[in-house]
Design a protein around this motif. Structure first.
Motif, PDB file in Angstrom:
ATOM      1  N   PRO A 167       0.809  -1.440   0.352  1.00 16.64           N
ATOM      2  CA  PRO A 167      -0.002  -0.210  -0.427  1.00 16.64           C
ATOM      3  C   PRO A 167       1.118   1.234   0.240  1.00 16.64           C
ATOM      4  O   PRO A 167       0.503   2.073  -0.861  1.00 16.64           O
ATOM      5  CB  PRO A 167      -1.121  -0.211   1.113  1.00 16.64           C
ATOM      6  N   ALA A 168       1.899   1.297   0.824  1.00 15.79           N
ATOM      7  CA  ALA A 168       2.981   2.580   0.864  1.00 15.79           C
ATOM      8  C   ALA A 168       3.348   2.555  -0.492  1.00 15.79           C
ATOM      9  O   ALA A 168       3.283   3.938  -0.683  1.00 15.79           O
ATOM     10  CB  ALA A 168       4.054   2.345   1.664  1.00 15.79           C
ATOM     11  N   GLN A 169       4.199   1.702  -1.030  1.00 15.72           N
ATOM     12  CA  GLN A 169       4.710   2.056  -2.602  1.00 15.72           C
ATOM     13  C   GLN A 169       3.327   2.306  -3.657  1.00 15.72           C
ATOM     14  O   GLN A 169       3.694   3.061  -4.376  1.00 15.72           O
ATOM     15  CB  GLN A 169       4.906   0.532  -3.225  1.00 15.72           C
ATOM     16  N   ARG A 170       2.052   1.605  -3.594  1.00 26.47           N
ATOM     17  CA  ARG A 170       1.180   2.700  -4.057  1.00 26.47           C
ATOM     18  C   ARG A 170       0.748   3.565  -4.170  1.00 26.47           C
ATOM     19  O   ARG A 170       0.669   4.285  -5.189  1.00 26.47           O
ATOM     20  CB  ARG A 170      -0.463   1.270  -3.624  1.00 26.47           C
ATOM     21  N   ASP A 171       1.032   3.780  -2.838  1.00 20.99           N
ATOM     22  CA  ASP A 171       0.438   5.810  -2.696  1.00 20.99           C
ATOM     23  C   ASP A 171       1.721   6.995  -3.216  1.00 20.99           C
ATOM     24  O   ASP A 171       1.047   7.552  -3.761  1.00 20.99           O
ATOM     25  CB  ASP A 171       0.415   5.670  -1.188  1.00 20.99           C
ATOM     26  N   THR A 172       3.231   5.804  -3.319  1.00 16.77           N
ATOM     27  CA  THR A 172       4.115   7.140  -3.711  1.00 16.77           C
ATOM     28  C   THR A 172       4.166   6.525  -5.237  1.00 16.77           C
ATOM     29  O   THR A 172       5.552   7.761  -5.803  1.00 16.77           O
ATOM     30  CB  THR A 172       5.205   6.661  -3.127  1.00 16.77           C
ATOM     31  N   ALA A 173       3.482   5.891  -6.310  1.00 16.51           N
ATOM     32  CA  ALA A 173       4.355   4.873  -7.564  1.00 16.51           C
ATOM     33  C   ALA A 173       3.416   6.339  -8.398  1.00 16.51           C
ATOM     34  O   ALA A 173       2.348   6.956  -7.909  1.00 16.51           O
ATOM     35  CB  ALA A 173       3.082   3.500  -7.627  1.00 16.51           C
ATOM     36  N   PRO A 174       3.986   6.127  -9.350  1.00 17.27           N
ATOM     37  CA  PRO A 174       3.514   7.402 -10.026  1.00 17.27           C
ATOM     38  C   PRO A 174       2.285   7.558 -10.714  1.00 17.27           C
ATOM     39  O   PRO A 174       1.396   6.140 -10.743  1.00 17.27           O
ATOM     40  CB  PRO A 174       4.531   7.489 -11.620  1.00 17.27           C
ATOM     41  N   PRO A 175       1.410   7.955 -11.024  1.00  9.28           N
ATOM     42  CA  PRO A 175       0.232   8.102 -10.916  1.00  9.28           C
ATOM     43  C   PRO A 175      -0.282   7.875 -12.913  1.00  9.28           C
ATOM     44  O   PRO A 175       0.149   8.030 -13.304  1.00  9.28           O
ATOM     45  CB  PRO A 175      -0.425   9.594 -10.749  1.00  9.28           C
ATOM     46  N   GLU A 176      -1.470   7.362 -12.521  1.00 13.37           N
ATOM     47  CA  GLU A 176      -2.212   6.401 -13.711  1.00 13.37           C
ATOM     48  C   GLU A 176      -2.906   8.299 -14.345  1.00 13.37           C
ATOM     49  O   GLU A 176      -3.182   8.208 -14.213  1.00 13.37           O
ATOM     50  CB  GLU A 176      -3.434   5.458 -13.676  1.00 13.37           C
ATOM     51  N   LYS A 177      -2.568   7.332 -15.901  1.00 10.44           N
ATOM     52  CA  LYS A 177      -1.968   8.753 -16.535  1.00 10.44           C
ATOM     53  C   LYS A 177      -3.971   8.786 -16.638  1.00 10.44           C
ATOM     54  O   LYS A 177      -4.674   8.230 -17.240  1.00 10.44           O
ATOM     55  CB  LYS A 177      -2.312   8.147 -18.205  1.00 10.44           C
ATOM     56  N   GLY A 178      -4.662  10.439 -16.556  1.00  7.78           N
ATOM     57  CA  GLY A 178      -5.450  10.674 -16.326  1.00  7.78           C
ATOM     58  C   GLY A 178      -6.399  11.111 -14.661  1.00  7.78           C
ATOM     59  O   GLY A 178      -7.188  10.984 -14.266  1.00  7.78           O
ATOM     60  N   THR A 179      -4.930  10.370 -13.718  1.00  4.83           N
ATOM     61  CA  THR A 179      -5.399  10.149 -13.012  1.00  4.83           C
ATOM     62  C   THR A 179      -5.363  11.177 -11.395  1.00  4.83           C
ATOM     63  O   THR A 179      -4.262  11.953 -12.095  1.00  4.83           O
ATOM     64  CB  THR A 179      -5.675   8.798 -12.325  1.00  4.83           C
ATOM     65  N   PRO A 180      -6.146  11.645 -10.580  1.00  4.38           N
ATOM     66  CA  PRO A 180      -5.466  12.359  -9.847  1.00  4.38           C
ATOM     67  C   PRO A 180      -3.679  12.265  -8.866  1.00  4.38           C
ATOM     68  O   PRO A 180      -3.305  11.217  -9.379  1.00  4.38           O
ATOM     69  CB  PRO A 180      -6.114  12.682  -8.765  1.00  4.38           C
ATOM     70  N   GLU A 181      -2.742  12.730  -8.759  1.00  5.05           N
ATOM     71  CA  GLU A 181      -1.583  12.633  -8.975  1.00  5.05           C
ATOM     72  C   GLU A 181      -1.366  11.975  -7.624  1.00  5.05           C
ATOM     73  O   GLU A 181      -0.770  11.264  -7.034  1.00  5.05           O
ATOM     74  CB  GLU A 181      -0.714  14.444  -8.812  1.00  5.05           C
ATOM     75  N   GLY A 182      -2.043  12.768  -5.928  1.00  6.44           N
ATOM     76  CA  GLY A 182      -1.433  12.243  -4.786  1.00  6.44           C
ATOM     77  C   GLY A 182      -2.866  10.901  -4.151  1.00  6.44           C
ATOM     78  O   GLY A 182      -3.548  11.393  -4.942  1.00  6.44           O
TER      79      GLY A 182
END
Length: 264
Positions: free
Chosen positions: A3-18
């Motif tokens: 979960p921690a890695q997911r929250d800091t991973a680059p955002p998917e295209k077209g999604t909010p950043e954080g």
């Protein structure tokens, strides 16, 4: 991926950043008319990809921000607990509630308490009694400020910049009686201080009228408004307006006399 890695991973295209932006998008999908949503409906309303929505919603369930019953998501109890601590809900509501109860007892129609949130009025408290009016917003619901008596009672004492935001176009008509021009609404606002209350004449629902008056904070700034709403034949401004104005004045005194928490 944790979960921690997911929250800091680059955002998917077209999604909010954080992660917080994604959670906010999901929470924004819920409103008074959409209290429970399937995953498909949640995806459609929040605008995030299905995988992102599912993953973020699962995380929010673990945090208590959402709950899931069967295949439907809804707001979790933890968020309700946190929201109840907000000063506008805790201090204002507790100070004004006895006045609202007295006003409801005197008028026998729905009484509401609202605060301005940019272009909308947030309903903080509502008392309906036996005369329920399902077309009205529930507690936590929003009403467009430009066409509501609650909104006009607040805007009449607001800064020009606040009014500009609330009256930014478009201003769609909800009924044939809805005022949709800035000039017409401004005429209504300028009349509020002189008579002491604002009026909605069947602008939200045909057959339903509303009268509202402002509640002021300790510095003399407008903090909220209270209103009575009901069938137009019962809610006549010339008869009920003075009672609403007096209730709002009593609410201002009650709100301003409450001990304020000391900062440390």
């Amino acid at each position: 991926m944790s979960p921690a890695q997911r929250d800091t991973a680059p955002p998917e295209k077209g999604t909010p950043e954080g992660g917080l932006d994604r959670a906010a998008a999901i929470l924004g999908a819920f409103d008074a008319a959409h209290r429970e949503l399937t995953l498909a409906a949640l995806v459609a309303r929040c605008g995030l990809p299905r995988s992102t929505t599912h993953r973020t919603a699962d995380r929010m369930i673990r945090l208590g921000w959402l709950e899931k019953h069967g295949d439907r998501y809804r707001i979790g109890n933890r968020l309700s607990e946190i929201a109840s601590l907000a000063p506008i809900r805790l201090e204002l509501r507790e100070a004004v509630l006895p006045v609202l109860q007295d006003l409801h007892q005197a008028t026998k129609v729905t009484v509401q308490l609202g605060v301005l949130d940019r272009t909308q009025v947030l309903v903080v408290e509502k008392i309906t009694g036996h005369r329920a009016m399902p077309m009205l917003s529930q507690v936590g619901g929003m009403i467009p400020a430009y066409r509501s008596a609650l909104g006009r009672a607040i805007l009449a004492y607001s800064e020009p910049a606040v009014i500009d935001v609330a009256l930014a176009e478009p201003l769609p008509a909800r009924t044939p009686r809805t005022l949709t021009s800035r000039a017409a609404i401004m005429r209504e606002l300028t009349s509020v201080p002189e008579r002491g209350w604002a009026i909605d004449r069947e602008e939200g629902s045909i057959g339903v009228s509303c009268v509202a008056a402002p509640i002021f904070g300790p510095l003399g700034d407008v903090a909220a408004a209270l209103s009575v709403t009901g069938p137009s034949q019962l809610v006549r401004a010339d008869r009920i307006g003075p009672a609403v104005r007096m209730a709002a004045a009593a609410s201002s005194r009650a709100y301003n006399s409450r001990p304020r928490p000391q900062s440390r």
